[in-house]
Design an enzyme around this catalytic site. Structure first.
Site, short mmCIF file in Angstrom:
data_model
loop_
_atom_site.label_atom_id
_atom_site.label_comp_id
_atom_site.label_asym_id
_atom_site.label_seq_id
_atom_site.Cartn_x
_atom_site.Cartn_y
_atom_site.Cartn_z
N ASP A 1 -9.65 2.90 2.12
CA ASP A 1 -9.60 2.25 3.43
C ASP A 1 -10.05 3.18 4.54
OD1 ASP A 1 -8.69 -0.28 2.68
OD2 ASP A 1 -6.57 0.28 2.82
N LYS B 1 0.80 -1.23 0.00
CA LYS B 1 0.00 0.00 0.00
C LYS B 1 0.84 1.28 0.00
CE LYS B 1 -4.17 -1.98 2.01
NZ LYS B 1 -5.22 -1.88 3.04
#
Length: 299
Positions: free
Chosen positions: A129, A93
């Site tokens: 997220d 990420k």
């Protein structure tokens, strides 16, 4: 990338490469140990519901025998063969940012990306997220105290969750990570918010004095079994959240429930981040209820 890894990857995408599908939406999920991910079924079912030619592929670096340094080549292959975009999970990420042309405002603020769009102007990184965790928390824990919270983990997912916790009103956020420099870097970034954020050198000394605990590490996944904190120090007045959803009920959530704690499993974040990512990929608003039902049926 090794010749074997390249062969596995291209063979897995042979149908797309050979057919040269036009108008189809192809999405990949990049990560390690992601065979149990429910993202594919959520995305595919929602694509079917909306009448889209929608395909979602797992690109598991473990299964393909790929190294982390193969990431840019894999992204390049997927872009070249016509993918619309990617979801990105552990451990990429943050690493993926170096291979993107630009970041959305939220991704730039968080310093982590879980959604990549391939566009004519270049690769654009987004972060769904943060919103996904916040939405899950708002629904699952609307009234919990948010004075002092311990977050374990300062990686890509941890950065998104930490931003969400501050947006949700947490007054004092303590961050622990085995890689202390990662925790320090995240705390320095978050300090710009004006809220109290600090790094702790261990979890035991602070655990009994917090209102809630959030695990953002991989500890508890099937590949990384165990507990991220000493569960004996938990008590029923505290709440506990985990972002892991396979297994759906982690050892941390199970132990916390046995202690009488209010708990928030990772399933909500998994669903809501997928909802937002699907909208970015397709430009169409998905059904939150539909994606939730698909997740619940498959879990």
């Amino acid at each position: 990338m090794s010749e074997d890894g390249m062969e596995k990857l291209t063979r897995g995408l042979a149908d797309l490469i050979n057919l040269g599908a036009r108008g189809a939406i192809h999405i990949g999920l990049l990560g390690r140990g992601i065979g149990a991910s429910l993202s594919p079924i959520m995305h595919r079912r929602e694509g079917e519901r909306l009448g889209l030619d929608y395909h979602y592929h797992l690109i598991d670096f473990d299964a393909l025998g790929l190294g982390n340094d193969d990431l840019p080549e894999v992204i390049g292959i997927l872009e070249q063969v016509g993918f619309t975009g990617l979801n990105v999970t552990h451990p990429f990420k943050q690493a993926v940012i170096a291979h993107l042309a630009s970041l959305s405002e939220d991704a730039a603020a968080i310093g982590a990306v879980n959604t990549v769009l391939f566009r004519p102007e270049g690769r654009i990184g987004h972060n769904t997220d943060c919103w996904g965790f916040a939405e899950s928390f708002r629904i699952g824990m609307p009234q919990v105290p948010r004075g002092r919270v311990l977050q374990v983990g300062a990686g890509g997912a941890g950065a998104a969750v930490a931003h969400a916790l501050l947006e949700l009103g947490v007054e004092d956020l303590a961050i622990f990570d085995l890689a202390a420099e990662k925790a320090q870097a995240l705390a320095a970034q978050l300090a710009r918010s004006g809220r109290s954020v600090h790094v702790v050198s261990d979890t035991e000394t602070v655990l009994t004095g917090v209102d809630g605990v959030v695990n953002t590490t991989p500890i508890g996944m099937e590949k990384y079994p165990g507990l991220p904190v000493d569960a004996d120090r938990l008590d029923a007045r505290q709440w506990v959240a985990d972002i892991i959803y396979f297994p759906r009920i982690t050892a941390l959530i199970e132990t916390a429930r046995e202690k009488g704690c209010l708990t928030l499993p990772g399933s909500g974040m998994a669903i809501f981040q997928a909802v937002k990512a699907f909208e970015l990929f397709t430009g169409q608003k998905p059904s939150r209820d539909g994606m939730t039902e698909t997740f619940e049926a498959a879990a």
